[in-house]
Design a protein around this motif. Structure first.
Motif: not given
Length: 79
Positions: A32, A65-66, A69, A72, A78
């Motif tokens: 990540g 990336k955020e 996340k 997820a 997550a």
């Protein structure tokens, strides 16, 4: 000609940014982290581009990336 919906009849020219040879780009590593690299046209460059893991700026890579996340969390997988 087989049935093709009107919205698919015309294929638009590529609008997604793709680096030129020796141009810097950013991608997400397997952990990540945001990494930078220079496009040299080898298979790993093309592989990253094909799956949407090739960004023009570090900020763009961080935003994706955020997003991943958050996705997820929504999907419930997550940690």
């Amino acid at each position: 000609m087989p049935f093709v919906p009107a919205k698919f009849e015309e294929i638009k020219e590529q609008t997604r940014w793709k680096p030129e040879i020796d141009e810097e780009y950013y991608s997400l590593g397997r952990d990540g982290s945001v990494m930078n690299d220079d496009w040299v046209g080898i298979s790993v460059d093309h592989d990253r581009f094909e799956i949407g893991n090739c960004f023009q700026t570090e900020d763009e890579a961080e935003r994706v990336k955020e997003y991943l996340k958050a996705l997820a969390v929504v999907r419930g997988d997550a940690t």
